[in-house]
Write a protein that holds these residues in place. Structure first.
Motif, PDB file in Angstrom:
ATOM      1  N   PRO A  77      -7.062 -24.795   4.697  1.00 30.04           N
ATOM      2  CA  PRO A  77      -7.387 -25.013   3.241  1.00 30.04           C
ATOM      3  C   PRO A  77      -8.530 -26.171   2.990  1.00 30.04           C
ATOM      4  CG  PRO A  77      -5.155 -24.846   3.504  1.00 30.04           C
ATOM      5  CD  PRO A  77      -5.557 -25.199   4.877  1.00 30.04           C
ATOM      6  N   GLU A  78      -8.384 -27.329   3.940  1.00 28.03           N
ATOM      7  CA  GLU A  78      -9.389 -28.053   3.746  1.00 28.03           C
ATOM      8  C   GLU A  78     -10.591 -27.927   4.130  1.00 28.03           C
ATOM      9  OE1 GLU A  78      -7.978 -28.451   7.897  1.00 28.03           O
ATOM     10  OE2 GLU A  78      -7.026 -28.155   5.718  1.00 28.03           O
ATOM     11  N   ASP A  79     -11.158 -26.804   4.832  1.00 22.14           N
ATOM     12  CA  ASP A  79     -12.384 -26.134   5.244  1.00 22.14           C
ATOM     13  C   ASP A  79     -12.964 -25.422   4.160  1.00 22.14           C
ATOM     14  OD1 ASP A  79     -11.979 -27.611   7.547  1.00 22.14           O
ATOM     15  OD2 ASP A  79     -10.845 -25.834   8.553  1.00 22.14           O
ATOM     16  N   VAL A  80     -12.458 -24.836   3.196  1.00 21.43           N
ATOM     17  CA  VAL A  80     -13.114 -24.048   2.229  1.00 21.43           C
ATOM     18  C   VAL A  80     -12.852 -24.320   0.737  1.00 21.43           C
ATOM     19  CG1 VAL A  80     -12.327 -21.895   3.750  1.00 21.43           C
ATOM     20  CG2 VAL A  80     -10.657 -22.710   1.786  1.00 21.43           C
ATOM     21  N   TRP A  81     -13.683 -24.028  -0.102  1.00 21.36           N
ATOM     22  CA  TRP A  81     -14.110 -24.342  -1.375  1.00 21.36           C
ATOM     23  C   TRP A  81     -12.798 -23.721  -2.299  1.00 21.36           C
ATOM     24  CZ3 TRP A  81     -14.412 -20.985  -5.291  1.00 21.36           C
ATOM     25  CH2 TRP A  81     -14.706 -19.436  -5.349  1.00 21.36           C
ATOM     26  N   VAL A  82     -12.315 -24.384  -2.992  1.00 22.78           N
ATOM     27  CA  VAL A  82     -11.416 -23.681  -4.154  1.00 22.78           C
ATOM     28  C   VAL A  82     -11.547 -23.962  -5.596  1.00 22.78           C
ATOM     29  CG1 VAL A  82      -9.289 -24.362  -2.272  1.00 22.78           C
ATOM     30  CG2 VAL A  82     -10.144 -26.191  -3.910  1.00 22.78           C
ATOM     31  N   GLU A  83     -12.691 -24.815  -5.644  1.00 25.60           N
ATOM     32  CA  GLU A  83     -12.931 -24.939  -7.289  1.00 25.60           C
ATOM     33  C   GLU A  83     -14.299 -24.462  -7.371  1.00 25.60           C
ATOM     34  OE1 GLU A  83     -12.324 -29.065  -8.104  1.00 25.60           O
ATOM     35  OE2 GLU A  83     -10.223 -28.561  -8.488  1.00 25.60           O
ATOM     36  N   GLU A  84     -14.617 -24.172  -8.690  1.00 27.83           N
ATOM     37  CA  GLU A  84     -16.079 -23.818  -9.028  1.00 27.83           C
ATOM     38  C   GLU A  84     -16.442 -24.955  -9.807  1.00 27.83           C
ATOM     39  OE1 GLU A  84     -16.753 -20.029 -10.766  1.00 27.83           O
ATOM     40  OE2 GLU A  84     -15.232 -18.924  -9.438  1.00 27.83           O
ATOM     41  N   VAL A  85     -17.987 -25.116  -9.903  1.00 33.99           N
ATOM     42  CA  VAL A  85     -18.603 -26.137 -10.827  1.00 33.99           C
ATOM     43  C   VAL A  85     -18.499 -25.400 -12.096  1.00 33.99           C
ATOM     44  CG1 VAL A  85     -21.030 -27.251 -11.486  1.00 33.99           C
ATOM     45  CG2 VAL A  85     -20.333 -26.706  -8.928  1.00 33.99           C
ATOM     46  N   ARG A  86     -18.144 -26.735 -13.010  1.00 39.08           N
ATOM     47  CA  ARG A  86     -17.563 -26.373 -14.361  1.00 39.08           C
ATOM     48  C   ARG A  86     -18.939 -25.938 -14.969  1.00 39.08           C
ATOM     49  NH1 ARG A  86     -16.272 -29.641 -17.796  1.00 39.08           N
ATOM     50  NH2 ARG A  86     -16.952 -31.810 -16.471  1.00 39.08           N
ATOM     51  N   TRP A  87     -19.064 -25.232 -16.320  1.00 36.60           N
ATOM     52  CA  TRP A  87     -20.330 -24.738 -16.981  1.00 36.60           C
ATOM     53  C   TRP A  87     -21.197 -25.844 -17.533  1.00 36.60           C
ATOM     54  CZ3 TRP A  87     -22.323 -24.961 -21.844  1.00 36.60           C
ATOM     55  CH2 TRP A  87     -23.155 -24.449 -22.117  1.00 36.60           C
ATOM     56  N   ASP A  88     -20.185 -26.681 -18.032  1.00 36.77           N
ATOM     57  CA  ASP A  88     -20.767 -28.270 -18.601  1.00 36.77           C
ATOM     58  C   ASP A  88     -21.447 -28.932 -17.711  1.00 36.77           C
ATOM     59  OD1 ASP A  88     -20.267 -28.293 -21.618  1.00 36.77           O
ATOM     60  OD2 ASP A  88     -18.203 -27.818 -20.783  1.00 36.77           O
ATOM     61  N   GLU A  89     -21.123 -28.575 -16.405  1.00 42.66           N
ATOM     62  CA  GLU A  89     -21.646 -29.621 -15.267  1.00 42.66           C
ATOM     63  C   GLU A  89     -23.346 -29.069 -14.576  1.00 42.66           C
ATOM     64  OE1 GLU A  89     -18.840 -31.715 -12.551  1.00 42.66           O
ATOM     65  OE2 GLU A  89     -18.108 -29.830 -12.889  1.00 42.66           O
ATOM     66  N   LEU A  90     -23.345 -27.754 -15.077  1.00 44.36           N
ATOM     67  CA  LEU A  90     -24.605 -27.155 -14.688  1.00 44.36           C
ATOM     68  C   LEU A  90     -25.875 -27.432 -15.294  1.00 44.36           C
ATOM     69  CD1 LEU A  90     -23.220 -23.240 -15.241  1.00 44.36           C
ATOM     70  CD2 LEU A  90     -23.677 -24.591 -13.145  1.00 44.36           C
ATOM     71  N   PRO A  91     -27.164 -27.385 -14.879  1.00 46.35           N
ATOM     72  CA  PRO A  91     -28.315 -28.129 -15.252  1.00 46.35           C
ATOM     73  C   PRO A  91     -28.786 -27.589 -16.648  1.00 46.35           C
ATOM     74  CG  PRO A  91     -28.571 -27.406 -12.922  1.00 46.35           C
ATOM     75  CD  PRO A  91     -27.206 -26.922 -13.387  1.00 46.35           C
TER      76      PRO A  91
END
Length: 742
Positions: free
Chosen positions: A432-446
């Protein structure tokens, strides 16, 4: 004014009624009010809605509720596009093979799974969204019931779930496609030319779909400081193939919705741009990296198992069965795929199992998000709708009646805990430590809100230079966000609105139709100098004439411009010789984003290519200064007219791309298609054009009526208010009303 095609083909009742409405005695003309239809409570949605067709056939839907409004939309799409809409819904059911035979079955397996996802999540959608989908499906059903002879195949009865299945988000397979190209090329080299594999690749059809890098769009938003009225202006200018099916329509539900925009053919939503009384938006493609390909170690001791976090886990085998037409009978065909808890298996080789983990896969709220966006009345409400984050890609450019302009690089992007694999590497993963589990939140997008320069531009390049006066630092963003880039089309867009001028809405439309070719500005002078100075070429008569043509050319691609055909012939020859990466002496750089690329890299190749171009153009067209529009044409329906524009790769802002016709001339196949520009005053004031017309039916008077306007860079006025709609209505009816139009 009967259609020329009526004697040659079986016509639909739609065509008969519509042509009669426009040509018959006493037919209404724009400016002649039509008597209202009484809309009253009824279990039949057709009795709770009326349709008013204005000039060029644009439908304005006035409904009591969302179900009735989208009922009319479904009916209208089939009225104008016929079997194409029905085929789209059959495809969403995973029944193309059942309906049309084995040649149509390839997409059914994936569609079957997405339809299942739509069914299991149906109850989770808001009632308004379900009403819209249900209404759309019933509208299609009603048209099919009333016009069965138009369909040469069995049409099932569609449901709201069928319509919702059109909006289920699946993996794009873009990264997987590119990674597998590298993996399979390596295998071919190792095995003497034959790619290995061993495992079934269940996503084979999806992985073989080619990317279309020329697809794109332009969008502008101008704030109050940049307009003469002090009101915000929004421009939407998509570039897709003319077979993509934009459908211009206006839907009004008193107290609930008043939206004018495009509804892509075959679905209730899929809206890429439009506006209501208070705000509007435009999408442009942004191609985010939403996926990672992980390489898992296969268990050498157990077939179809992989090693994960110290354990051996089984792959999950999935067999999808669909029916396929076999003459008068049906057969069952199956497709096997393998999956893991991370995502689907896309390849197996050399003791590795390649798995795709995709952000947003299975998302079911795309239509719900669009409906919320359509209903929003403030920037805050619209942003809340965007935070649903069901739409997994696209830049969004926004403007509103409060004077706000806004941009977001919208994407579903994984937050990766490892170096980015990009489009060529699979990331080894053992736990599990080798793969992504979360997405970037909308408010963090450019995002950019009300920039000081008072404008936002977007032409499919990344977000960094959205505000050229304050570029975003790529170091502030994750490694799987795109690198800075500002291509010629983007630079041209900035040059058109980036100065100190203020604009009227009409002047924005005029700027949008600018006919310059920025590529010529960057290369022509070097080309002329190189050819003129070449001792073995510059003195020949034909070459001297060609140089004179280029010197006199305005570097534009208006229909009447002379010189562009010769320059394009030279550039295509030169680019083929030197390769895409070796065209310019000075390549693009982020340090000089608006001045580069420029200059010719290989002067000898440029000179030789010019000699070739002179011979080719004279031989083919009889003259080196042939007008651009003599070669480049809009050929649609009965229209065959000259047109200006060129591909965005040449730095054109008026984007068109062409295919060679039988006579050697080039006809438009894509680029500018459905365009609108709107100013947000007390009520919106707008212009639009749908180049290929409101109807795909060649017998319809609305099939090619906008093509000559488009070719002349003319846009029609949008009827938005009730007074404007009433003044320009040409026909009023309910879905299924077969009586002669009034």
């Amino acid at each position: 004014m009967p259609s020329k095609s009526l004697a040659l083909r079986r016509t639909s009742l739609f065509a008969v009624c519509l042509v009669a409405a426009l040509a018959g005695a006493g037919a209404a003309r724009p400016g002649t009010p039509l008597p209202p239809l009484k809309v009253s409570p009824s279990d039949d949605p057709a009795q709770r809605v009326e349709i008013r067709r204005t000039e060029h056939g644009v439908p304005h839907i006035l409904a009591d509720d969302l179900e009735a409004g989208f009922f009319a939309l479904g009916y209208l799409q089939v009225e104008d596009y016929g079997a194409r809409v029905v085929r789209a819904l059959i495809g969403a059911r995973g029944e193309m093979g059942r309906t049309f035979g084995p040649d149509s079955v390839s997409g059914d397996f994936r569609a079957f799974l997405e339809h299942g996802r739509a069914a299991e999540t149906w109850h989770l959608l808001h009632r308004d969204t379900r009403d819209a989908y249900r209404g759309f499906a019933e509208g299609v059903n009603r048209y099919v019931e009333l016009h069965p002879d138009e369909f040469a195949f069995d049409v099932p009865r569609f449901t709201g779930i069928d319509a919702a299945a059109r909006d289920i988000a699946g993996p794009s397979f873009a990264d997987a496609r590119r990674v597998l190209q590298r993996v399979q090329a390596r295998e071919a080299m190792q095995e003497g030319g034959s790619a290995g594999g061993g495992g079934a690749v269940s996503q084979e059809a999806a992985l073989s779909i080619p990317l279309r890098p020329d697809d794109g769009s332009n969008a502008w938003a101008l704030g109050p400081s940049r307009t003469r009225s002090g009101k915000a202006i929004l421009l939407r200018n998509p570039h897709l193939g003319w077979d993509q099916g934009y459908y211009e329509a206006h839907m009004t539900i008193p107290g609930g919705l008043n939206f004018y925009g495009d509804f892509r053919i075959g679905g209730a939503f899929g809206i890429i741009g439009g506006f209501n009384e208070r705000l509007g938006w435009a999408t442009t493609n942004n191609y985010p990296d939403r996926e990672e390909v992980y390489a898992l170690a296969a268990d050498p001791e157990r077939p179809d198992h992989f090693l994960w976090d110290g354990a051996s886990l089984p792959l999950q085998r999935q067999v999808v069965q669909v029916q396929v037409k076999n003459g008068a009978a049906l057969a069952t065909v199956s497709e096997e795929s393998w999956n893991t808890h991370l995502g689907p298996v896309v390849h197996r080789a050399e003791g590795l199992i390649y798995v795709l983990k995709s952000a947003g896969a299975g998302e079911y709220r795309v239509g719900e998000q669009f409906l919320r966006m359509m209903q929003a009345s403030t920037l805050e409400e619209w942003q809340d709708a965007m935070r649903i984050h069901a739409r997994g890609a696209s830049n969004l450019t926004y403007a509103d009646a409060d004077g706000n302009i806004f941009y977001v690089w919208n994407a579903r992007v994984p937050r990766i805990p490892h170096p980015h694999g990009g489009d060529s590497l699979a990331i080894p993963a053992a736990g599990p430590e080798d793969v992504w589990v979360e997405e970037v939140r909308w408010d963090e997008l450019p995002q950019v809100l009300n920039p000081p320069l008072g404008y936002i531009h977007q032409e499919n390049d990344p977000f960094h230079f959205t505000d050229p006066s304050n570029p975003m630092d790529p170091a502030d963003f994750p490694a799987n966000f795109p690198s800075p880039r500002l291509r010629l089309r983007s630079q041209h867009g900035i040059s058109l609105i980036g100065g100190p001028e203020v604009f009227t809405l009409e002047e924005v439309v005029e700027r949008k139709h600018a006919m310059g070719m920025l590529l010529a500005d960057r290369l022509k002078d070097d080309l002329i100098a190189a050819v003129a100075a070449h001792p073995g070429v510059g003195g020949s008569e034909g070459v001297r004439e060609g140089l004179d043509v280029l010197r006199d050319w305005d570097n534009g691609v208006a229909a009447e411009s002379r010189g562009g055909v010769l320059f394009e012939a030279w550039y295509l020859s030169y680019a083929e010789v030197v390769g895409e990466d070796s065209i310019f002496a000075e390549p693009w750089s982020a340090e000089r984003p608006l001045e580069t690329p420029r200059g010719i890299w290989d002067r000898e190749a440029a000179v030789a290519s010019f000699v070739v171009a002179v011979e080719e153009v004279r031989s083919r067209w009889g003259s080196l200064d042939v007008p651009w529009g003599e070669v480049h044409r809009v050929r649609h329906g009965s229209e065959d007219v000259p047109v200006g524009g060129c591909t965005g790769a040449y730095g054109c802002f008026r984007v068109l791309w062409f295919e060679e016709d039988e006579d050697g001339r080039r006809q438009v196949r894509g680029g500018d298609g459905w365009v609108f520009a709107v100013e947000f005053g007390d009520v919106p004031r707008a212009y639009s054009i749908l180049a290929y017309g409101q109807s795909a039916r060649t017998e319809s008077p609305f099939h090619d009526s906008q093509a000559p306007l488009f070719a002349r860079n003319v846009m029609k006025s949008v009827a938005f208010t009730e007074a404007e709609i009433e003044a320009s209505s040409m026909r009023r009816y309910r879905p299924g009303d077969l009586a002669p139009a009034r």
